[in-house]
Design a protein around this motif. Structure first.
Motif, PDB file in Angstrom:
ATOM      1  N   ALA A 206       0.574  -1.181   0.008  1.00  0.00           N
ATOM      2  CA  ALA A 206      -0.019   0.012   0.017  1.00  0.00           C
ATOM      3  C   ALA A 206       0.871   1.548   0.020  1.00  0.00           C
ATOM      4  N   LYS A 207       1.909   1.281   0.798  1.00  0.00           N
ATOM      5  CA  LYS A 207       2.814   2.370   0.808  1.00  0.00           C
ATOM      6  C   LYS A 207       3.726   2.698  -0.272  1.00  0.00           C
ATOM      7  N   TRP A 208       4.039   1.481  -0.848  1.00  0.00           N
ATOM      8  CA  TRP A 208       5.124   1.710  -1.681  1.00  0.00           C
ATOM      9  C   TRP A 208       4.409   1.804  -3.320  1.00  0.00           C
ATOM     10  N   TYR A 209       3.294   1.117  -3.396  1.00  0.00           N
ATOM     11  CA  TYR A 209       2.559   1.141  -4.753  1.00  0.00           C
ATOM     12  C   TYR A 209       1.302   1.404  -4.701  1.00  0.00           C
ATOM     13  N   GLY A 210       0.536   1.768  -3.655  1.00  0.00           N
ATOM     14  CA  GLY A 210      -0.717   2.171  -3.549  1.00  0.00           C
ATOM     15  C   GLY A 210      -1.777   1.054  -3.802  1.00  0.00           C
ATOM     16  N   ILE A 211      -1.258  -0.234  -3.742  1.00  0.00           N
ATOM     17  CA  ILE A 211      -2.151  -1.445  -3.865  1.00  0.00           C
ATOM     18  C   ILE A 211      -2.211  -2.109  -2.535  1.00  0.00           C
ATOM     19  N   SER A 212      -3.462  -2.288  -2.225  1.00  0.00           N
ATOM     20  CA  SER A 212      -3.561  -3.116  -0.948  1.00  0.00           C
ATOM     21  C   SER A 212      -3.089  -4.402  -0.998  1.00  0.00           C
ATOM     22  N   GLU A 213      -2.890  -4.962   0.499  1.00  0.00           N
ATOM     23  CA  GLU A 213      -2.325  -6.384   0.601  1.00  0.00           C
ATOM     24  C   GLU A 213      -3.339  -7.287  -0.134  1.00  0.00           C
ATOM     25  N   ARG A 214      -4.451  -6.968   0.173  1.00  0.00           N
ATOM     26  CA  ARG A 214      -5.561  -7.967  -0.337  1.00  0.00           C
ATOM     27  C   ARG A 214      -5.555  -8.111  -1.800  1.00  0.00           C
ATOM     28  N   THR A 215      -5.605  -6.787  -2.364  1.00  0.00           N
ATOM     29  CA  THR A 215      -5.248  -6.838  -3.912  1.00  0.00           C
ATOM     30  C   THR A 215      -3.962  -7.577  -4.489  1.00  0.00           C
ATOM     31  N   ALA A 216      -2.806  -7.206  -3.856  1.00  0.00           N
ATOM     32  CA  ALA A 216      -1.829  -7.862  -4.237  1.00  0.00           C
ATOM     33  C   ALA A 216      -1.761  -9.473  -4.038  1.00  0.00           C
ATOM     34  N   GLU A 217      -2.205  -9.901  -3.205  1.00  0.00           N
ATOM     35  CA  GLU A 217      -2.464 -11.270  -2.579  1.00  0.00           C
ATOM     36  C   GLU A 217      -3.330 -12.075  -3.875  1.00  0.00           C
ATOM     37  N   ARG A 218      -4.412 -11.547  -4.343  1.00  0.00           N
ATOM     38  CA  ARG A 218      -5.189 -11.926  -5.457  1.00  0.00           C
ATOM     39  C   ARG A 218      -4.482 -11.751  -6.760  1.00  0.00           C
ATOM     40  N   GLY A 219      -3.846 -10.687  -6.859  1.00  0.00           N
ATOM     41  CA  GLY A 219      -2.829 -10.624  -8.202  1.00  0.00           C
ATOM     42  C   GLY A 219      -1.910 -11.724  -8.280  1.00  0.00           C
ATOM     43  N   TYR A 220      -1.257 -11.913  -7.055  1.00  0.00           N
ATOM     44  CA  TYR A 220      -0.257 -13.258  -7.127  1.00  0.00           C
ATOM     45  C   TYR A 220      -0.618 -14.331  -7.630  1.00  0.00           C
ATOM     46  N   ARG A 221      -2.020 -14.716  -6.833  1.00  0.00           N
ATOM     47  CA  ARG A 221      -2.776 -16.133  -7.249  1.00  0.00           C
ATOM     48  C   ARG A 221      -3.202 -16.104  -8.702  1.00  0.00           C
ATOM     49  N   GLU A 222      -3.675 -14.824  -9.332  1.00  0.00           N
ATOM     50  CA  GLU A 222      -4.079 -15.239 -10.810  1.00  0.00           C
ATOM     51  C   GLU A 222      -2.653 -15.163 -11.566  1.00  0.00           C
ATOM     52  N   LEU A 223      -1.512 -14.583 -11.285  1.00  0.00           N
ATOM     53  CA  LEU A 223      -0.247 -14.915 -12.113  1.00  0.00           C
ATOM     54  C   LEU A 223      -0.049 -16.392 -12.034  1.00  0.00           C
ATOM     55  N   ASP A 224      -0.214 -16.791 -10.665  1.00  0.00           N
ATOM     56  CA  ASP A 224       0.122 -18.484 -10.286  1.00  0.00           C
ATOM     57  C   ASP A 224      -0.571 -19.199 -10.867  1.00  0.00           C
ATOM     58  N   GLN A 225      -1.932 -18.743 -11.090  1.00  0.00           N
ATOM     59  CA  GLN A 225      -2.889 -19.811 -11.982  1.00  0.00           C
ATOM     60  C   GLN A 225      -2.691 -19.501 -13.500  1.00  0.00           C
ATOM     61  N   ALA A 226      -2.142 -18.312 -13.782  1.00  0.00           N
ATOM     62  CA  ALA A 226      -2.084 -18.229 -15.483  1.00  0.00           C
ATOM     63  C   ALA A 226      -0.986 -18.858 -15.712  1.00  0.00           C
ATOM     64  N   GLY A 227       0.101 -19.389 -14.950  1.00  0.00           N
ATOM     65  CA  GLY A 227       1.241 -20.065 -15.236  1.00  0.00           C
ATOM     66  C   GLY A 227       2.597 -19.292 -15.478  1.00  0.00           C
ATOM     67  N   VAL A 228       2.568 -18.134 -15.264  1.00  0.00           N
ATOM     68  CA  VAL A 228       3.578 -17.168 -15.349  1.00  0.00           C
ATOM     69  C   VAL A 228       4.435 -16.755 -14.002  1.00  0.00           C
ATOM     70  N   LEU A 229       4.091 -17.182 -12.972  1.00  0.00           N
ATOM     71  CA  LEU A 229       4.744 -16.675 -11.838  1.00  0.00           C
ATOM     72  C   LEU A 229       5.600 -17.807 -11.090  1.00  0.00           C
ATOM     73  N   ILE A 230       6.655 -17.546 -10.543  1.00  0.00           N
ATOM     74  CA  ILE A 230       7.845 -18.434 -10.016  1.00  0.00           C
ATOM     75  C   ILE A 230       7.683 -17.948  -8.490  1.00  0.00           C
ATOM     76  N   GLN A 231       7.691 -18.601  -7.487  1.00  0.00           N
ATOM     77  CA  GLN A 231       7.763 -18.141  -6.273  1.00  0.00           C
ATOM     78  C   GLN A 231       8.715 -19.041  -5.332  1.00  0.00           C
ATOM     79  N   ARG A 232       9.545 -18.466  -4.684  1.00  0.00           N
ATOM     80  CA  ARG A 232      10.616 -19.285  -3.738  1.00  0.00           C
ATOM     81  C   ARG A 232      10.585 -18.419  -2.256  1.00  0.00           C
ATOM     82  N   PRO A 233      10.153 -19.269  -1.236  1.00  0.00           N
ATOM     83  CA  PRO A 233      10.279 -18.574   0.124  1.00  0.00           C
ATOM     84  C   PRO A 233      11.634 -18.965   0.547  1.00  0.00           C
ATOM     85  N   VAL A 234      12.307 -17.992   1.296  1.00  0.00           N
ATOM     86  CA  VAL A 234      13.518 -18.017   1.628  1.00  0.00           C
ATOM     87  C   VAL A 234      14.053 -17.471   3.203  1.00  0.00           C
TER      88      VAL A 234
END
Length: 287
Positions: A206-234
């Motif tokens: 929200a502070k860095w991009y003006g996008i809410s945490e919930r919207t960002a989560e939904r966006g990541y989920r859509e990108l993952d479902q579309a098969g274009v997102l790679i994620q790695r927790p460290v």
């Protein structure tokens, strides 16, 4: 008495099949030739100021006002500007190419451009029955637009690029506004080889991009479902954390949208432009 057979002068002349909106969009993108559209990074995030202030920019405003069609029109306006600058499209044609996945009437297209005009992202002028649509600076400050490369290098720190495959692959129709927004954020933050992954925490969106945490989560989920997102927790050291470590999520876009893919696409275009300039110079010098 011999008879002369009638020769049909129109033989082989037939109506062309009606193209789909997606085919029309692809054909126009191919005419643009570049293969990608460069955008100023300030469209996604304001430059870092002296104080620790919110850096959300035009993209955040578009998301907040739920202008998905406005975002679609904005991106296509910039992608097609090389072919519409001197030969503008009719608003009915804009409605047609904005109808991919979701029908758009000429009236709806006109209203969409009105919204972008109010946001200082474009200007409109009447030319007979046609409406001339011209982009303004992507920052929304109302200043004249300049082609990438005229005031900065398009592959430099001030720009990121959106490959035309965003449209031609059908990805733009698979994503809703949250997915499109996070796609642009990832392109913005992984433009250079030194930053191939994105690891901003959700609570900072929200502070860095003006996008809410919930919207960002939904966006990541859509990108993952579309098969274009790679994620790695460290796990990283954090001595203030109860466990002494905390989890950082690194995210990146898959081919053809990865950092290296975009670098290769830009290099290919620069070589083609240089080759064309050399060819034109040779022809001109031979006169």
């Amino acid at each position: 008495m011999a008879t002369t057979s009638f020769l049909d002068p129109f033989e082989g002349i037939e109506d062309a099949p009606e193209p789909t909106p997606a085919e029309t969009r692809t054909a126009l993108l191919q005419q643009a030739r570049r293969g990608y559209v460069p955008l100023r990074k300030e469209f996604v995030q304001k430059r870092r100021g002296e104080h620790d202030e919110p850096r959300g920019s035009v993209l955040g405003s578009i998301v907040h006002s739920r202008q998905q069609r406005g975002l679609d029109a904005f991106l296509l306006m910039h992608a097609l500007h090389p072919v519409t600058r001197d030969d503008p499209l009719d608003v009915k044609t804009w409605a047609r190419i904005l109808s991919v996945g979701n029908r758009c009437t000429p009236n709806a297209a006109s209203k969409t451009f009105s919204v972008l005009e109010e946001m200082n992202l474009l200007t409109r002028e009447q030319d007979g029955r046609r409406t001339l649509i011209s982009p303004l600076n992507e920052t929304g400050d109302g200043t004249p637009w300049a082609r990438a490369g005229e005031d900065s290098e398009e592959d430099g720190p001030g720009f990121f690029v959106v490959p035309h495959e965003y449209w031609t692959s059908g990805l733009s129709e698979k994503l809703t506004l949250p997915g499109k927004a996070m796609f642009l954020v990832l392109l913005h933050d992984t433009q250079t080889p030194t930053t191939p992954t994105f690891s901003v925490a959700l609570e900072r969106m929200a502070k860095w991009y003006g996008i809410s945490e919930r919207t960002a989560e939904r966006g990541y989920r859509e990108l993952d479902q579309a098969g274009v997102l790679i994620q790695r927790p460290v796990k990283v050291l954090d001595h203030r954390h109860p466990a002494g470590r905390r989890t950082v999520h690194h995210r990146a876009l898959m081919s053809p949208f990865g950092t290296r893919d975009r670098q290769r696409l830009q290099l290919k275009t620069r070589k083609a432009v240089k080759k064309k300039a050399e060819r034109m110079s040779t022809v001109g010098g031979g006169r």
